[in-house]
Enzyme design. Structure first.
Site, PDB file in Angstrom:
ATOM      1  N   PHE A  72       0.854  -1.194   0.000  1.00  0.00           N
ATOM      2  CA  PHE A  72       0.000   0.000   0.000  1.00  0.00           C
ATOM      3  C   PHE A  72       0.881   1.232   0.000  1.00  0.00           C
ATOM      4  O   PHE A  72       1.798   1.341   0.811  1.00  0.00           O
ATOM      5  CB  PHE A  72      -0.918  -0.008   1.233  1.00  0.00           C
ATOM      6  CG  PHE A  72      -1.977  -1.073   1.138  1.00  0.00           C
ATOM      7  CD1 PHE A  72      -1.657  -2.405   1.368  1.00  0.00           C
ATOM      8  CD2 PHE A  72      -3.271  -0.751   0.791  1.00  0.00           C
ATOM      9  CE1 PHE A  72      -2.617  -3.402   1.241  1.00  0.00           C
ATOM     10  CE2 PHE A  72      -4.238  -1.738   0.670  1.00  0.00           C
ATOM     11  CZ  PHE A  72      -3.910  -3.059   0.899  1.00  0.00           C
ATOM     12  N   ALA A  73       0.601   2.150  -0.927  1.00  0.00           N
ATOM     13  CA  ALA A  73       1.373   3.396  -0.994  1.00  0.00           C
ATOM     14  C   ALA A  73       0.376   4.541  -1.142  1.00  0.00           C
ATOM     15  O   ALA A  73       0.089   5.004  -2.246  1.00  0.00           O
ATOM     16  CB  ALA A  73       2.337   3.352  -2.170  1.00  0.00           C
TER      17      ALA A  73
ATOM     18  N   GLY B  12      -1.011   8.382  -0.254  1.00  0.00           N
ATOM     19  CA  GLY B  12      -0.494   9.709   0.114  1.00  0.00           C
ATOM     20  C   GLY B  12       1.008   9.775  -0.110  1.00  0.00           C
ATOM     21  O   GLY B  12       1.541   9.243  -1.100  1.00  0.00           O
TER      22      GLY B  12
ATOM     23  N   HIS C 253       7.927  -9.358  15.320  1.00  0.00           N
ATOM     24  CA  HIS C 253       8.192  -7.914  15.314  1.00  0.00           C
ATOM     25  C   HIS C 253       9.561  -7.632  15.939  1.00  0.00           C
ATOM     26  O   HIS C 253       9.886  -8.197  16.993  1.00  0.00           O
ATOM     27  CB  HIS C 253       7.097  -7.207  16.114  1.00  0.00           C
ATOM     28  CG  HIS C 253       6.993  -5.752  15.846  1.00  0.00           C
ATOM     29  ND1 HIS C 253       7.985  -4.864  16.238  1.00  0.00           N
ATOM     30  CD2 HIS C 253       6.050  -5.011  15.222  1.00  0.00           C
ATOM     31  CE1 HIS C 253       7.622  -3.648  15.877  1.00  0.00           C
ATOM     32  NE2 HIS C 253       6.453  -3.703  15.244  1.00  0.00           N
TER      33      HIS C 253
ATOM     34  N   GLY D 235      10.631  -5.143  17.475  1.00  0.00           N
ATOM     35  CA  GLY D 235      10.645  -4.283  18.660  1.00  0.00           C
ATOM     36  C   GLY D 235      10.390  -4.988  19.987  1.00  0.00           C
ATOM     37  O   GLY D 235      10.624  -4.395  21.048  1.00  0.00           O
TER      38      GLY D 235
ATOM     39  N   GLU E 260      -2.986  -4.914  12.975  1.00  0.00           N
ATOM     40  CA  GLU E 260      -1.890  -5.650  13.616  1.00  0.00           C
ATOM     41  C   GLU E 260      -2.384  -6.309  14.922  1.00  0.00           C
ATOM     42  O   GLU E 260      -1.982  -7.426  15.247  1.00  0.00           O
ATOM     43  CB  GLU E 260      -0.727  -4.701  13.897  1.00  0.00           C
ATOM     44  CG  GLU E 260       0.524  -5.381  14.396  1.00  0.00           C
ATOM     45  CD  GLU E 260       1.686  -4.406  14.482  1.00  0.00           C
ATOM     46  OE1 GLU E 260       2.478  -4.346  13.530  1.00  0.00           O
ATOM     47  OE2 GLU E 260       1.798  -3.704  15.509  1.00  0.00           O
TER      48      GLU E 260
HETATM   49  C1  UD2 Z   1       3.971  -0.187  12.322  1.00  0.00           C
HETATM   50  C2  UD2 Z   1       3.894  -1.588  11.921  1.00  0.00           C
HETATM   51  C3  UD2 Z   1       2.972  -1.615  10.714  1.00  0.00           C
HETATM   52  C4  UD2 Z   1       1.588  -1.125  11.099  1.00  0.00           C
HETATM   53  C5  UD2 Z   1       1.726   0.252  11.698  1.00  0.00           C
HETATM   54  C6  UD2 Z   1       0.429   0.758  12.254  1.00  0.00           C
HETATM   55  C7  UD2 Z   1       5.771  -3.230  11.714  1.00  0.00           C
HETATM   56  C8  UD2 Z   1       7.227  -3.373  11.829  1.00  0.00           C
HETATM   57  N1  UD2 Z   1       5.268  -2.004  11.743  1.00  0.00           N
HETATM   58  O1  UD2 Z   1       4.734   0.410  11.234  1.00  0.00           O
HETATM   59  O2  UD2 Z   1       2.859  -2.824  10.145  1.00  0.00           O
HETATM   60  O3  UD2 Z   1       0.987  -2.021  12.012  1.00  0.00           O
HETATM   61  O4  UD2 Z   1       2.712   0.340  12.688  1.00  0.00           O
HETATM   62  O5  UD2 Z   1      -0.161   1.514  11.261  1.00  0.00           O
HETATM   63  O6  UD2 Z   1       5.087  -4.171  11.626  1.00  0.00           O
HETATM   64  N2  UD2 Z   1       0.520   3.677   4.745  1.00  0.00           N
HETATM   65  C9  UD2 Z   1       0.321   4.459   3.609  1.00  0.00           C
HETATM   66  N3  UD2 Z   1       0.095   5.800   3.768  1.00  0.00           N
HETATM   67  C10 UD2 Z   1       0.052   6.397   4.983  1.00  0.00           C
HETATM   68  C11 UD2 Z   1       0.252   5.610   6.134  1.00  0.00           C
HETATM   69  C12 UD2 Z   1       0.490   4.253   5.974  1.00  0.00           C
HETATM   70  O7  UD2 Z   1       0.351   3.960   2.499  1.00  0.00           O
HETATM   71  O8  UD2 Z   1      -0.154   7.631   5.036  1.00  0.00           O
HETATM   72  C13 UD2 Z   1       0.737   2.210   4.573  1.00  0.00           C
HETATM   73  C14 UD2 Z   1       2.108   1.899   3.999  1.00  0.00           C
HETATM   74  O9  UD2 Z   1       2.024   0.719   3.251  1.00  0.00           O
HETATM   75  C15 UD2 Z   1       2.940   1.637   5.228  1.00  0.00           C
HETATM   76  C16 UD2 Z   1       1.911   0.974   6.147  1.00  0.00           C
HETATM   77  O10 UD2 Z   1       0.666   1.580   5.835  1.00  0.00           O
HETATM   78  O11 UD2 Z   1       4.041   0.833   4.939  1.00  0.00           O
HETATM   79  C17 UD2 Z   1       2.208   1.126   7.625  1.00  0.00           C
HETATM   80  O12 UD2 Z   1       2.616   2.451   7.818  1.00  0.00           O
HETATM   81  P1  UD2 Z   1       3.065   3.118   9.184  1.00  0.00           P
HETATM   82  O13 UD2 Z   1       3.925   4.270   8.906  1.00  0.00           O
HETATM   83  O14 UD2 Z   1       1.866   3.330  10.012  1.00  0.00           O
HETATM   84  O15 UD2 Z   1       3.900   1.948   9.767  1.00  0.00           O
HETATM   85  P2  UD2 Z   1       5.075   1.857  10.805  1.00  0.00           P
HETATM   86  O16 UD2 Z   1       6.326   1.871  10.047  1.00  0.00           O
HETATM   87  O17 UD2 Z   1       4.915   2.750  11.965  1.00  0.00           O
END
Ligand code: UD2
Length: 351
Positions: free
Chosen positions: A119-120, A122, A230, A232, A300
């Site tokens: 998912f990509a 924004g 995970h 962490g 999650e």
């Molecule tokens: C953590 C988790 C992630 C997810 C998240 C809660 C791991 C190591 N990390 O990662 O899986 O549970 O917390 O949301 O498991 N995204 C978009 N646009 C946005 C925001 C998110 O496309 O504006 C998608 C994108 O594919 C991204 C994913 O959602 O890779 C998770 O994004 P995040 O920034 O919330 O995840 P992160 O790294 O904090």
């Protein structure tokens, strides 16, 4: 009482004899096929047809190594610094626990195909290029891979040269004002994608886009239901895991429950297994929403509850989802996939 005519008696006797012969024939076939199954694992095709009628074999058992040459395995020498099997006897995959040449050789003749969702939405579109480029270098190299990109910016999807047998499909999704929504909607879209793919793919992995591959991620990761530990929390007690702790939520886990803390950013397995998980998590998430509750870490949290009840058949060590900002621990010999460091306030649609 009516007396049966001679003709009727003969016809009835003939019918009964045919029925008896049919039953005996089926019973004999059943015994032959079962005894072949028990005594000889290298059945011929014709016998296999009988066996499959009675005892269907899982596809996982058809890995054949007849012409492969590889290093002799040992049950005495191997990793001793980490646990390589769960208490329910699922392998935990670490560097040094598998032979990549052997595994690729076993899977190549089966011509497997792997779907990937990413998912990509924004500003996260900016991570896509590095994700795709590094996937070409490390993710199931030499195998059929189909990446499904879900984005609200289809025109900004970068063009990346893919090797033969590998391709990308772009799906448009609406933009979002809350990052929690994006995270929550993923299970629904994964569920419907799998329903579309049905028998056209064998395995699926669902990965976070803000990550890059740094090392091999291949056939060693295949399994029915595959969870990734995970990075962490794997040194913590389960009471410290950020599971959903409110009993009103369907993602609830009590302090004495849970095995590991699994990532929402990477999971996968056979299509059927992942479909069931995505569907269950989506239904539970939606039921929670109707009750006015959102689990601590959205999908999650639901995934963690699901994998506590339905144990994964393979568990990938944190090599398979590290985080760039974390310093390397001694047991992590190799980082295969890692989340990039980012400024959440700048990149997310909300804080
Ligand atoms: C953590 C988790 C992630 C997810 C998240 C809660 C791991 C190591 N990390 O990662 O899986 O549970 O917390 O949301 O498991 N995204 C978009 N646009 C946005 C925001 C998110 O496309 O504006 C998608 C994108 O594919 C991204 C994913 O959602 O890779 C998770 O994004 P995040 O920034 O919330 O995840 P992160 O790294 O904090």
């Amino acid at each position: 009482m009516r007396v049966m005519s001679g003709k009727t008696v003969t016809a009835t006797l003939l019918l009964l004899s045919f029925l008896l012969l049919g039953v005996l024939y089926c019973y004999q076939n059943y015994r032959v096929s079962v005894s072949f199954e028990l005594n000889d694992s290298r059945q011929t095709d014709s016998v296999c047809v009988c066996v499959c009628d009675v005892l269907p074999l899982s596809e996982e058992f058809h890995l054949e190594a007849e012409h492969l040459r590889y290093q002799q395995p040992s049950i005495l020498i191997g990793r001793t610094d980490v646990v390589t099997v769960t208490p329910w006897l699922a392998p935990v995959v670490w560097d040094g626990t598998f032979d990549p040449v052997l595994l690729d050789g076993l899977y190549r003749p089966r011509n497997i195909s792997v779907a990937v969702t990413v998912f990509a939405v924004g500003k996260y579109i900016r991570f896509l290029e590095a994700f795709l480029l590094t996937a070409e270098q490390h993710f199931f190299v030499g195998f059929n891979v189909h990446v499904y990109i879900f984005t609200d910016r289809p025109n900004e999807v970068p063009r990346v040269h893919m090797a033969p047998g590998r391709q990308v499909t772009v799906r448009s999704v609406p933009s979002s004002r809350r990052w929690q929504e994006i995270s929550a909607r993923r299970m629904e879209l994964i569920q419907t994608l799998i329903e579309e793919l049905r028998n056209h793919k064998d395995y699926i992995f669902c990965l976070d886009v803000d990550s890059r591959f740094h090392g091999r991620w291949g056939t060693e990761s295949l399994g029915g239901l595959v969870g990734v530990i995970h990075p962490g929390y794997y040194r913590d007690q389960r009471t410290k895991f950020p599971y959903e702790r409110r009993p009103e939520s369907r993602a609830y886990l009590a302090p004495e429950d849970g095995d590991f803390y699994y990532c929402g950013g990477a999971f996968g397995g056979r299509l059927q297994e992942v479909h069931l998980m995505a569907k269950t998590c989506r239904q539970d998430f939606e039921a929670d929403a109707r009750g006015g509750i959102e689990a601590a870490w959205q999908e999650e949290s639901h995934l963690n509850r699901y994998m506590w009840i339905h144990k994964p058949t393979k568990v990938l060590s944190p090599e398979y989802l590290w985080q760039d900002f974390k310093s390397r621990e001694p047991e992590i010999r190799l980082v295969r996939f890692s989340g990039v460091a980012k400024n959440y306030a700048e990149i997310r649609p909300n804080t």
